[in-house]
Design a protein around this motif. Sequence first.
Motif, short mmCIF file in Angstrom:
data_model
loop_
_atom_site.label_atom_id
_atom_site.label_comp_id
_atom_site.label_asym_id
_atom_site.label_seq_id
_atom_site.Cartn_x
_atom_site.Cartn_y
_atom_site.Cartn_z
N GLY A 213 -4.31 -15.60 47.23
CA GLY A 213 -4.25 -14.28 47.34
C GLY A 213 -2.92 -13.77 47.71
N THR A 214 -2.25 -14.48 48.79
CA THR A 214 -1.03 -14.22 49.35
C THR A 214 0.39 -14.86 48.85
OG1 THR A 214 -2.32 -13.87 51.30
CG2 THR A 214 -0.06 -13.30 51.77
N HIS A 215 -0.03 -16.25 48.84
CA HIS A 215 1.38 -17.02 48.50
C HIS A 215 1.08 -17.82 47.12
CE1 HIS A 215 1.43 -16.65 52.82
NE2 HIS A 215 2.58 -16.26 52.50
N GLU B 277 -7.13 -6.79 64.40
CA GLU B 277 -7.09 -7.84 63.23
C GLU B 277 -7.23 -9.12 63.23
OE1 GLU B 277 -3.12 -7.84 61.47
OE2 GLU B 277 -3.56 -5.70 60.45
N ASP B 278 -8.01 -9.72 62.24
CA ASP B 278 -8.31 -11.04 62.28
C ASP B 278 -7.57 -12.11 62.91
OD1 ASP B 278 -7.05 -10.50 60.03
OD2 ASP B 278 -8.22 -11.81 58.72
N ARG B 279 -6.00 -12.09 62.21
CA ARG B 279 -5.14 -12.96 62.57
C ARG B 279 -4.87 -13.01 64.36
NH1 ARG B 279 -0.53 -13.51 58.21
NH2 ARG B 279 -1.91 -13.39 56.72
N GLY C 220 -11.05 -20.31 54.73
CA GLY C 220 -9.56 -19.72 54.77
C GLY C 220 -9.78 -18.10 54.68
N THR C 221 -9.26 -17.51 53.58
CA THR C 221 -9.43 -16.28 53.38
C THR C 221 -10.97 -15.85 52.99
OG1 THR C 221 -7.21 -16.20 52.59
CG2 THR C 221 -8.40 -14.19 52.16
N GLY C 222 -11.62 -16.90 52.55
CA GLY C 222 -12.75 -16.98 52.07
C GLY C 222 -13.45 -18.10 52.66
N1 LIG Z 1 -1.74 -17.71 62.02
C1 LIG Z 1 -2.27 -17.26 60.92
N2 LIG Z 1 -1.77 -16.87 59.78
C2 LIG Z 1 -2.41 -16.51 58.74
N3 LIG Z 1 -3.72 -16.58 58.92
C3 LIG Z 1 -4.48 -16.81 59.84
C4 LIG Z 1 -3.76 -17.52 60.86
N4 LIG Z 1 -4.42 -17.82 61.90
C5 LIG Z 1 -5.64 -17.59 61.41
N5 LIG Z 1 -5.68 -16.95 60.16
C6 LIG Z 1 -6.81 -16.79 59.47
O1 LIG Z 1 -7.02 -17.57 58.08
C7 LIG Z 1 -7.09 -16.81 56.96
C8 LIG Z 1 -6.19 -17.62 55.97
O2 LIG Z 1 -6.40 -18.68 55.74
P1 LIG Z 1 -5.57 -19.65 54.67
O3 LIG Z 1 -4.25 -19.96 55.57
O4 LIG Z 1 -6.54 -20.81 54.50
O5 LIG Z 1 -5.16 -18.97 53.61
P2 LIG Z 1 -5.45 -19.02 51.93
O6 LIG Z 1 -7.00 -18.63 51.86
O7 LIG Z 1 -5.21 -20.35 51.60
O8 LIG Z 1 -4.52 -17.99 51.12
P3 LIG Z 1 -2.93 -18.06 50.97
O9 LIG Z 1 -2.70 -19.59 50.75
O10 LIG Z 1 -2.92 -17.15 49.83
O11 LIG Z 1 -2.37 -17.25 52.08
C9 LIG Z 1 -6.75 -15.40 57.09
O12 LIG Z 1 -7.68 -14.54 56.87
C10 LIG Z 1 -6.93 -15.40 58.91
O13 LIG Z 1 -7.88 -14.80 59.25
#
Ligand SMILES: Nc1ncnc2c1ncn2[C@@H]1O[C@H](COP(=O)(O)OP(=O)(O)OP(=O)(O)O)[C@@H](O)[C@H]1O
Length: 325
Positions: free
Chosen positions: A11-13, A219-221, A141-143
Amino acid sequence: MTDLVALDIGGTHARFALASVTSDGRIDLQEPVTLKTDDFASLQTAWAEFARRCDKPVPNAAAIAIAGPVTGETVRMTNNSWVLHTGALDEQLRLEKVTVINDFAAVSHAVARAPEDAFIHLTGPETPLPDRGTISVIGPGTGLGVAHFHRFATGYHVQATEGGHVDFPPIDHIDDLILQRLRQQHRRVSVERVVSGPGIVAIYEALAALEKRAVPEMEDRRIWQLGIDREDALATAAVDRFCLSLGGVAGDFALGHGASAVVIAGGLGYRLRERLPRSGFAGRFRFKGRYEQFMSSLPVKLIVHPQPGLFGAAAAFAHEHLGAA
Ligand SMILES: Nc1ncnc2c1ncn2[C@@H]1O[C@H](COP(=O)(O)OP(=O)(O)OP(=O)(O)O)[C@@H](O)[C@H]1O
């Protein structure tokens, strides 16, 4: 040996890496380049930027993992403007060979192929992952990503699922409270409303309500950071409760999949690598009534490979195009 570009679009990267794979399943992955999807109008322009940063021509083969359903239809990414037609990525990127796979199915390929030292032990017998039968892969993760793969004598088969969208299963009065509060916002509460990165907000706010404490919106983070570093008692309790729920849900999927082992993955699995073994995760994993003893017989591990999505996408390519077992 085949050279290819491994690509993991979240979603982000979007993460890109040059990789090579062999028909006997060996995978060599180079250092990834991470681009923010928001900074690029389309996958094609991000791909061009990756090509610009490479010091040699990019291979005309790719393994692409996407955070979304891979149906051959158009996928509109939720957090950016990219529109991916999963059946036409070879044309869009001028590729001769391409594998397109759901990102969590890619993580399952990574689990199936990763060496033993890519895992740490969480609970159950301290044995390697079994070489036959079904292994559940659960990744918050995000989900909440859920998949499983089945190992047989001549190889393995990965099955992606939509397990993050099953109903949230409350076990105790705190879960009841979390559910009750979430029901005010959603007609039906799926498990990923709680067991995912953003889910920590609902847990944190429910614990605050239980103690009748007024807390500022966070915020969640921020809650994750305070809770993982143990800088705030309520955030710490929320992270502990998350570990408990993750254990319960991982146990449910193991039962539902007929699994003989479980692997926790996902960005949060990795961030909680030190916390999970010392949390209520294992207790809740086993807490399955008449199946308590059975649950104790399942090895549960955490994958700590740094790039499971990219590694797994390359593995899926080897599986599809080179016949790697
Ligand atoms: N330091 C942090 N940075 C980012 N997200 C974090 C952190 N600590 C906890 N989180 C939580 O982890 C979730 C992101 O999970 P993850 O790193 O697995 O991302 P992803 O689902 O792989 O998405 P993408 O790769 O697009 O960033 C966020 O929604 C957040 O709530």
